[in-house]
Design an enzyme around this catalytic site. Sequence first.
Site, PDB file in Angstrom:
ATOM      1  N   SER A 186     -16.909  68.195 -14.997  1.00 49.26           N
ATOM      2  CA  SER A 186     -16.775  67.141 -14.018  1.00 49.26           C
ATOM      3  C   SER A 186     -16.075  67.555 -12.725  1.00 49.26           C
ATOM      4  O   SER A 186     -16.259  66.922 -11.696  1.00 49.26           O
ATOM      5  CB  SER A 186     -15.986  65.982 -14.644  1.00 49.26           C
ATOM      6  OG  SER A 186     -14.673  66.410 -14.975  1.00 49.26           O
ATOM      7  N   LYS A 205      -8.721  67.617  -7.276  1.00 49.71           N
ATOM      8  CA  LYS A 205      -9.697  66.707  -7.880  1.00 49.71           C
ATOM      9  C   LYS A 205      -9.194  65.280  -7.709  1.00 49.71           C
ATOM     10  O   LYS A 205      -7.997  65.020  -7.883  1.00 49.71           O
ATOM     11  CB  LYS A 205      -9.835  67.071  -9.360  1.00 49.71           C
ATOM     12  CG  LYS A 205     -10.875  66.286 -10.131  1.00 49.71           C
ATOM     13  CD  LYS A 205     -10.974  66.812 -11.568  1.00 49.71           C
ATOM     14  CE  LYS A 205     -12.048  66.107 -12.366  1.00 49.71           C
ATOM     15  NZ  LYS A 205     -12.191  66.670 -13.735  1.00 49.71           N
ATOM     16  N   SER A 221     -14.552  70.880 -18.236  1.00 50.08           N
ATOM     17  CA  SER A 221     -14.697  70.455 -16.838  1.00 50.08           C
ATOM     18  C   SER A 221     -14.070  71.352 -15.785  1.00 50.08           C
ATOM     19  O   SER A 221     -14.245  71.111 -14.590  1.00 50.08           O
ATOM     20  CB  SER A 221     -14.152  69.037 -16.664  1.00 50.08           C
ATOM     21  OG  SER A 221     -15.144  68.120 -17.019  1.00 50.08           O
TER      22      SER A 221
HETATM   23  N1  GLN Z   1     -18.777  67.322 -19.910  1.00 48.86           N
HETATM   24  C1  GLN Z   1     -17.807  66.881 -20.870  1.00 48.86           C
HETATM   25  C2  GLN Z   1     -17.822  65.383 -20.955  1.00 48.86           C
HETATM   26  O1  GLN Z   1     -18.599  64.776 -20.282  1.00 48.86           O
HETATM   27  C3  GLN Z   1     -16.445  67.400 -20.511  1.00 48.86           C
HETATM   28  C4  GLN Z   1     -15.811  66.658 -19.407  1.00 48.86           C
HETATM   29  C5  GLN Z   1     -14.427  67.128 -19.091  1.00 48.86           C
HETATM   30  O2  GLN Z   1     -14.011  68.211 -19.489  1.00 48.86           O
HETATM   31  N2  GLN Z   1     -13.706  66.289 -18.391  1.00 48.86           N
HETATM   32  O3  GLN Z   1     -17.074  64.793 -21.694  1.00 48.86           O
END
Ligand code: GLN
Length: 495
Positions: free
Chosen positions: A155, A80, A179
Amino acid sequence: MIKVLTALGLVDARRLLDNREISAAELTDAHLNWIDEIDEQVKAFITPMHEQARGMAADADRAIAAGEASPMTGIPVALKDIFCTVDAPTSAASEILKGYRSPMDATVVERLRAARAVFVGKTNTDEFAMGSSTENSAFFTTHNPWDLERVPGGSSGGSSAAVAANEAMVSLGSDTGGSIRQPAGFCGVVGMKPTYGRVSRFGLIAFASSLDQIGPFSRCVEDSAMTLQAIAGHDRRDATSAPVEVPDYLEELRAGVKGLRVGIAEEFSSVEGMEPGVKEACEAAYAMFSELGAELVPVQLPNAKYALPTYYITAPAEASANLARFDGVKYGLNIESDTLLDTYLRTRGEGFGPEVKRRIMLGTYALASGYYDAYYVKAQKVRTLIKRDFDRAFEGVDVILAPTSPTVAFKIGARVDDPLQMYLSDIFTIPANMAGLPGISIPCGFSEGLPVSLQIMGPAFGESVIFRAAHAYEQATTWHKERPALLRERADTTV
Ligand code: GLN
């Protein structure tokens, strides 16, 4: 035997590499060529690393020839684009860090590099990991390999799509509120979020430091266990990394689930907006555990329903503090203006996207004097209650099952104008983050032709029992063997 090299899992690849039936160079080239062919459609990568990968593959081949291979030697891995790497830019999918070169590797990167894994590229993400679809990337949206009109989740959507589309054998993502698990769920692959503190966060660009955790994506549970093995363990450069011994994750993997106590929480059985196809597939998965000899036990998590609102105080508050360092002076984008204040304002104004700005504003508000006790402190207290619910539940069960997400992958664009709707995709994953607990997402069926996934949560540092439960279910089912049509067309292409 001739194999599609890009379809191999870690165990087979390891054997073929060690027996010198294939070389790391061949394995790497197969992946790079496939990335060249397919990534125009999937768009998993921000920065493919062809040249670096070929160099690393040559090193891996030398190590194998010298009898110095470790489990990850020569394995194509995608990262990532939120992990610092010395040999490729690290952007966090933000304009403010576009082209940024880190002077150091993240600990996870360093460990994989030392193991002579091969980095095939840096993958797309929502900007600073804030999102559930990769649509918040400043650069482009990644497409779900099962249906290119849909999101891969987020994400870490680039990392999940890359593994689902065979562009990498395994990949790493980060999970602050879901994420890793949610995009794994949307893409029909395995995604593991370890216990908070299990994997060093050093060199991970911070979103919410008390929640962020790094973990692997793979196409089967065994590969997940092997990859976690390579990155887990204490690191003195991350004060929150736990000095807890890392067990051999393969040791218990095949122990089965006979006699295992499996918790089912009523609180996870239904939420607003839950799709019937998801509910059905997950309930069938619970029943399968019972067939395999596990005992299903009802558990109560009465405070789990507060996890989502608590997260949306805690995570933005921490993000607002963490993102203060992007000021146009220390890193990345710099829009020089007449005064220092204007430089800050213009750099941040133009460098951050709308969701990141929303989080900074929410978080700054929650931390403001006069509101701090009402929001941030209260959220911390509720967080303790959520954790206590889990502690109590794990006194009576070994693992807890839940859906990964209430829906299957949604259409690109469907939720961009409705942040609350977008936030709801993490309703089942956020409780584990708030409690610091590990959880895995594994495929458990299909609804409307798209993957549905099951989440298995465990007690702190209970990754082994999660892998064991996940592996038993995986071996008893065939969901993980289903591949996107994008790849089936290629099933007879051999290397
Ligand atoms: N979708 C969640 C957010 O937008 C989790 C994101 C994540 O785990 N980095 O905060």
